[in-house]
Scaffold this active site. Structure first.
Site: not given
Ligand code: UD1
Ligand code: UDP
Length: 381
Positions: A223, A99, A221, A254, A121, A135
């Site tokens: 967004r 994604d 991490h 990250h 996936e 995603e």
């Protein structure tokens, strides 16, 4: 079918690389495929860490990462880079993963160039385009142009069927992350010298006896958590570290500047909080094996931890991976200070609560996903 089917694998970030690595190995070991590997390098250092560990040498490297890049940068650079790569190499099929914006854009490039796309996936959904952002949008776009959907679970398959995807185009494979995890565990087990090297490395990075003292392993991490969400997460960790002084909190941070800034500003200097650079997959798996519990917003970590019997608290409001929640080993706590503090404290303070969540199971795969994907590709008309 041609004697050797030319397959192009495309990936660009750390999690895609981990999850595509065993497939690269499987395809490259099979004489009936000509396997080309294209990395967009949407991540640079974090991608290269994975390529090194899995000994993968890409054929094409678009090298697109820029510090502080935004979604426009990534989309544009991957799209133009893929146009040239597809023109030059003309694969019979291409495989993308999951994604990310690399996956979404590479799939669009395949569609524009008339190259059929296989989606590894496939079928994970929240049906909320803002969570995870971007995603959920990315994977729905990928599904639109995919010819072969490799769905990890039955639930993922049913999501695709509800979207009118042809049942014959879907194969339930399990998630390749379990193939990667088992591969890594086998490597560590089979080679005591390698295990000793990893432990020595961790011993240098961590100022406590991580093999014997309890610790919480943290990653984050997303967004949609940037800004207020990360402030709440970091403040919660600071409060937890003060409240549980006998517990260590290990956080490989990250490299995204939106993560680095709040984490370092709020958490640096706390005695029992250990901020680390992103870890190679080997030491990270070792920490997963040894930790008491996991606090994360990561997709991949949600899938790996149940295999190792570790309770997971997920710092999100929704997940596209509800299988382990249904099994009782994963709980959602949001990017919410109070819920994180309460959730972690309950697991640290109550043996009964802990034992109810600490159970090894494999809802995401049996470690044989890559073989199933190769079989589908081998038997295409
Ligand atoms: C990306 C993916 C996300 C995936 C995550 C895994 C998108 C939109 N986001 O998010 O789906 O879950 O990777 O980690 O596809 N950086 C470095 N070195 C690296 C990696 C990142 O310096 O090796 C820094 C750079 O400043 C870069 C920034 O992080 O510009 C953001 O990277 P990007 O890939 O755009 O976003 P992620 O948050 O990593
Ligand atoms: N991981 C790693 N080193 C770290 C943190 C995580 O190798 O320091 C691995 C982890 O085992 C998992 C993957 O990275 O396989 C998850 O990546 P990330 O959380 O960046 O992305 P997501 O899975 O959320 O897309």
């Amino acid at each position: 079918m041609n004697a050797r089917r030319k397959i192009l694998l495309v990936f660009g970030t750390r999690p895609e690389a981990i999850k595509m690595a065993p497939l690269c190995h499987a395809l490259r070991a099979a004489p009936d495929f000509e396997t080309l590997i294209c990395v967009t390098a949407q991540h640079r250092e974090m991608l290269d860490q994975v390529l090194n560990i899995f000994a993968i040498r890409p054929d094409i490297d678009l090298n697109i990462m820029r510090p502080g890049q935004d979604l426009f940068d990534v989309t544009t650079h991957v799209l133009l880079g893929m146009r040239d790569a597809l023109r030059e190499h003309s694969p019979e099929a291409m495989l993308v993963h999951g994604d990310t914006t690399t996956a979404m854009t590479a799939a669009i490039a395949g569609f524009y160039a008339g190259v059929p796309v296989g989606h590894v996936e496939a079928g994970l959904r929240t049906y909320d385009l803002r969570a995870p952002f971007p995603e959920e949008f990315n994977r729905q776009i990928v599904s639109k142009v995919t010819r072969w959907h490799f769905a990890p679970t039955e639930l993922n398959r049913s999501n695709l069927l509800a979207e009118k995807v042809d049942p014959a185009a879907i194969t339930i494979t399990g998630n390749t992350v379990i193939d990667a995890l088992f591969w890594m565990l086998d490597q560590i087990k089979a080679d005591p010298a390698r295990a000793a090297r990893i432990d020595g490395f961790l011993g240098e990075r961590l100022s406590f006896d991580w093999g014997n003292c309890p610790f919480v392993l943290i990653t984050g991490h997303r967004r949609e958590n940037f800004g207020d969400g990360f402030l709440q997460i970091c403040q919660a960790l600071k409060d937890l570290a003060r409240r549980h002084q006998d517990i260590h909190f290990v956080y490989p941070v990250h490299l995204n500047p939106n993560v680095q800034k709040p984490v370092n500003e709020i958490l640096a200097g706390q005695d029992n909080v250990h901020l680390l650079a992103p870890l190679d997959y080997e030491p990270f798996v070792r920490l997963l094996q040894h930790c008491r519990l996991v606090l994360t917003d990561s997709g991949g970590v949600q899938e790996e931890a149940p295999s190792l019997g570790k309770p997971v608290l997920v710092m999100r409001n929704v997940t596209e991976r509800p299988e382990a929640i249904a099994a009782g080993t994963v709980k959602l706590v949001g990017a919410d200070h109070d819920r994180i503090v309460t959730g972690v404290s309950e697991l640290l303070d109550s043996e009964a609560s802990y034992n109810a969540m600490a159970r090894a199971h494999n809802p995401y795969g049996d470690g044989q996903a890559c073989g199933r994907i190769c079989d589908v590709l081998r038997n295409l008309p």
